[in-house]
Design an enzyme around this catalytic site. Structure first.
Site, PDB file in Angstrom:
ATOM      1  N   LYS A 118       0.706  -1.478  -0.018  1.00 40.07           N
ATOM      2  CA  LYS A 118      -0.076   0.038   0.019  1.00 40.07           C
ATOM      3  C   LYS A 118       0.838   1.294  -0.011  1.00 40.07           C
ATOM      4  CE  LYS A 118      -4.204  -1.699   1.208  1.00 40.07           C
ATOM      5  NZ  LYS A 118      -5.671  -1.551   1.799  1.00 40.07           N
ATOM      6  N   LYS A 200      -3.939 -10.470  -6.569  1.00 41.69           N
ATOM      7  CA  LYS A 200      -5.074 -10.722  -5.577  1.00 41.69           C
ATOM      8  C   LYS A 200      -6.223  -9.687  -5.901  1.00 41.69           C
ATOM      9  CE  LYS A 200      -5.612  -8.333  -1.293  1.00 41.69           C
ATOM     10  NZ  LYS A 200      -6.925  -8.174  -0.605  1.00 41.69           N
ATOM     11  N   LYS A 203     -10.900  -4.636  -3.848  1.00 40.42           N
ATOM     12  CA  LYS A 203     -12.087  -3.778  -4.101  1.00 40.42           C
ATOM     13  C   LYS A 203     -11.361  -2.404  -4.376  1.00 40.42           C
ATOM     14  CE  LYS A 203     -13.468  -4.311   0.453  1.00 40.42           C
ATOM     15  NZ  LYS A 203     -12.108  -3.776   1.520  1.00 40.42           N
TER      16      LYS A 203
HETATM   17  P1  ATP Z   1      -8.719  -3.239  -0.351  1.00 45.08           P
HETATM   18  O1  ATP Z   1      -8.409  -3.257  -1.570  1.00 45.08           O
HETATM   19  O2  ATP Z   1      -9.189  -1.914   0.221  1.00 45.08           O
HETATM   20  O3  ATP Z   1      -7.150  -3.467   0.338  1.00 45.08           O
HETATM   21  P2  ATP Z   1      -9.533  -5.732   0.182  1.00 45.08           P
HETATM   22  O4  ATP Z   1     -10.430  -6.096  -0.952  1.00 45.08           O
HETATM   23  O5  ATP Z   1      -8.170  -6.106   0.142  1.00 45.08           O
HETATM   24  O6  ATP Z   1      -9.656  -4.359   0.270  1.00 45.08           O
HETATM   25  P3  ATP Z   1     -10.227  -6.093   3.009  1.00 45.08           P
HETATM   26  O7  ATP Z   1     -11.215  -5.390   3.755  1.00 45.08           O
HETATM   27  O8  ATP Z   1      -8.699  -5.624   3.261  1.00 45.08           O
HETATM   28  O9  ATP Z   1     -10.525  -6.186   1.206  1.00 45.08           O
HETATM   29  O10 ATP Z   1     -10.442  -7.614   3.436  1.00 45.08           O
HETATM   30  C1  ATP Z   1     -11.415  -8.243   4.024  1.00 45.08           C
HETATM   31  C2  ATP Z   1     -11.557  -9.669   3.996  1.00 45.08           C
HETATM   32  O11 ATP Z   1     -11.551 -10.203   2.578  1.00 45.08           O
HETATM   33  C3  ATP Z   1      -9.993 -10.267   4.766  1.00 45.08           C
HETATM   34  O12 ATP Z   1     -10.375 -11.296   5.402  1.00 45.08           O
HETATM   35  C4  ATP Z   1      -9.305 -10.394   3.316  1.00 45.08           C
HETATM   36  O13 ATP Z   1      -8.385 -11.608   3.688  1.00 45.08           O
HETATM   37  C5  ATP Z   1     -10.335 -11.072   2.388  1.00 45.08           C
HETATM   38  N1  ATP Z   1      -9.896 -11.038   1.064  1.00 45.08           N
HETATM   39  C6  ATP Z   1      -9.637  -9.936   0.574  1.00 45.08           C
HETATM   40  N2  ATP Z   1      -9.208 -10.057  -0.651  1.00 45.08           N
HETATM   41  C7  ATP Z   1      -9.379 -11.407  -1.272  1.00 45.08           C
HETATM   42  C8  ATP Z   1      -9.175 -12.240  -2.236  1.00 45.08           C
HETATM   43  N3  ATP Z   1      -8.854 -11.550  -3.254  1.00 45.08           N
HETATM   44  N4  ATP Z   1      -9.292 -13.674  -1.830  1.00 45.08           N
HETATM   45  C9  ATP Z   1      -9.728 -13.909  -0.717  1.00 45.08           C
HETATM   46  N5  ATP Z   1      -9.938 -13.284   0.394  1.00 45.08           N
HETATM   47  C10 ATP Z   1      -9.695 -11.834   0.219  1.00 45.08           C
END
Ligand code: ATP
Ligand code: LTN
Length: 336
Positions: A118, A200, A203
Site C-alpha cells: 500500500k 489478488k 476492491k
Molecule cells: P482493499 O482493496 O481496500 O485493500 P480488500 O479487497 O483487500 O480491500 P479487505 O477489506 O482488506 O479487502 O479484506 C476483507 C477480507 O477479505 C479479509 O479477510 C481478506 O483476507 C479477504 N480478502 C480480500 N481480498 C481477497 C481475495 N482476493 N481472495 C480471498 N480473500 C480476500
C-alpha cells in the site's frame, strides 16, 4: 458473546468499507463468517478506522460504511446470532490500539507486506496510520478475546503479528489476551484479479475489470468473466502456469460446490468461451439473493440504525472489560 455464560469459542473478523465488497472478499472471508455463526460466538465489524489509512472522501465513505453494513446482513450475517458493529462506534478499539502500538516494534511493522504494497501504491501518502495499522487490527481481535479469525490468506501475516504482541503483553504482565488462530478456507483463500491473475482481487483496484463485486448485476458479471485474462491453451484444467484458468476454476468450484476434478470433467472438450460464460452465470445466480436483499435493507434506514446502534452498545461493553484489565495491568489510575 457473553464470555462467562457460554463456553463456545469466540470469532472476530472485519472488513474495510473501501468499496463494494468483491467476490474475493465474499469467497475468502464473508462466506465463512455466515457458516461460523451457527457454531461460535461471532463478532463481525466494518473496519472504518482502518479505511482512512488511505484517503477517503467523507460523503462517499459515510455511504460506503452503511452500504457495507447492509451487505453483511444481506450475505446472511444475522444480528440475532452474531454481534455486528461499526468499528469507529466502539472507542475501545482506538484506545487499546495505542497501548498495543507501544508493544509492537518498528522492525516488525516494516516487514508487513500489506504496508509495503500500500505504501508503494500510495507513495504520496505513506502515513503513520498505514504503518501502525497492524496494532489496530491486533486491538480489534484481542479486545474480544477471539480464538479464531476467519480471513483470506493475505491477512495471515497480521494474525501472526497479533499473536506475537499478545504473547509479549501476557509475558510482561500476566495472562490477559487469548491467542487467536487464523481460519483460512482451503479453497478460495486468495481469489485473483480477473485482469491480472497473478494479483489478488482487490476492491480498491483502479481497473474495474479486475474485480466482480457482490452487488454487480448479471450483465456486468458475465461481461467481466468473458473478458477475464486466461492463457493460449484451450483445455479447462488446473495446472501450473494457468493462473487465470485456475482462478476461474476455483471460483466455479466454490460457488457450485463441485470439486476441481468434477469441473475439469464437466468442461472436457469445451472451450474457454463456454467455461467463462458458465462461471459468470453461476456467480451471478449465486449472488442474486444477496443483491436483492441488499437493496431492500439499504432502503430501511431505521432498521439499519437500530442494528448498528445495538451492536455498538454490546461491543462497547465487551471491549471495555478487556480494556479496563489492560489499563490496570499497565499501571494507569482509574477514575474514582
Ligand atoms: P482493499 O482493496 O481496500 O485493500 P480488500 O479487497 O483487500 O480491500 P479487505 O477489506 O482488506 O479487502 O479484506 C476483507 C477480507 O477479505 C479479509 O479477510 C481478506 O483476507 C479477504 N480478502 C480480500 N481480498 C481477497 C481475495 N482476493 N481472495 C480471498 N480473500 C480476500
Ligand atoms: N486488516 C483487514 C481488515 C480487518 C480485520 C480486522 C480482519 C481489520 N480488523 C480484524 C480480521 C480481524 C484487511 O485489511 N483485510
Amino acid at each position: 458473546m457473553e464470555q462467562t455464560t457460554n463456553q463456545k469459542k469466540v470469532i472476530l473478523s472485519g472488513i474495510q468499507p473501501t468499496g463494494v465488497f468483491t467476490l474475493g472478499n465474499y469467497l475468502g472471508a464473508i462466506r465463512n463468517w455466515v457458516v461460523l455463526q451457527e457454531e461460535y460466538r461471532c463478532a463481525y465489524m466494518i473496519a472504518d478506522l482502518h479505511s482512512i489509512t488511505v484517503r477517503q472522501e467523507p460523503a462517499k465513505l459515510r455511504q460506503q460504511i452503511l452500504s457495507a453494513f447492509a451487505t453483511l446482513l444481506a450475505c446472511g450475517i444475522d444480528p440475532e446470532k452474531s454481534l455486528v458493529f461499526i468499528q469507529s462506534q466502539v472507542p475501545q478499539h482506538a484506545e487499546l490500539s495505542w497501548v498495543l502500538s507501544c508493544y509492537t516494534q518498528f522492525g516488525e511493522l516494516s516487514r508487513m507486506t500489506q504496508f509495503k504494497d500500500k505504501s508503494a501504491k500510495h507513495a504520496d501518502n505513506v502515513n503513520a496510520g498505514l504503518f501502525t495499522y497492524p496494532a489496530l487490527m491486533a486491538a480489534d481481535i484481542l479486545l474480544y478475546q477471539a480464538d479464531l479469525v476467519p480471513v483470506g490468506v493475505d491477512q495471515k501475516q497480521h494474525l501472526e503479528l497479533t499473536r506475537d504482541v499478545a504473547v509479549r503483553f501476557n509475558n510482561a504482565y500476566s495472562d490477559t489476551f487469548t491467542l487467536p488462530e487464523p481460519y483460512i478456507p482451503k479453497v478460495g483463500a486468495k481469489i485473483m484479479s480477473l485482469a491480472d491473475p497473478t494479483k489478488k482481487m482487490s476492491k480498491s483496484d483502479e481497473n474495474p475489470n479486475g474485480f466482480v463485486t457482490i452487488l454487480d448485476g448479471p450483465d456486468v458479471i458475465i461481461r467481466k468473466f468473458k473478458r477475464a485474462v486466461t492463457d493460449s491453451d484451450t483445455r479447462v484444467c488446473y495446472a501450473e502456469g494457468k493462473d487465470g484458468i485456475n482462478n476461474l476454476m476455483t471460483i466455479y468450484s466454490v460457488v457450485t460446490g463441485k470439486t476441481l476434478d468434477e469441473v475439469e470433467r464437466e468442461f472436457e472438450g469445451k472451450g474457454y468461451g463456454d467455461f467463462k460464460l458458465a462461471v459468470g452465470e453461476a456467480v451471478s445466480d449465486h449472488l442474486r439473493p444477496v443483491r436483492e436483499e441488499h437493496k431492500r435493507l439499504l432502503a430501511d434506514k431505521a432498521y439499519l440504525e437500530q442494528v448498528y446502534s445495538e451492536g455498538a452498545r454490546r461491543a462497547q461493553q465487551i471491549a471495555q472489560r478487556t480494556l479496563s484489565k489492560v489499563y490496570r495491568k499497565v499501571g494507569f489510575v482509574p477514575v474514582k
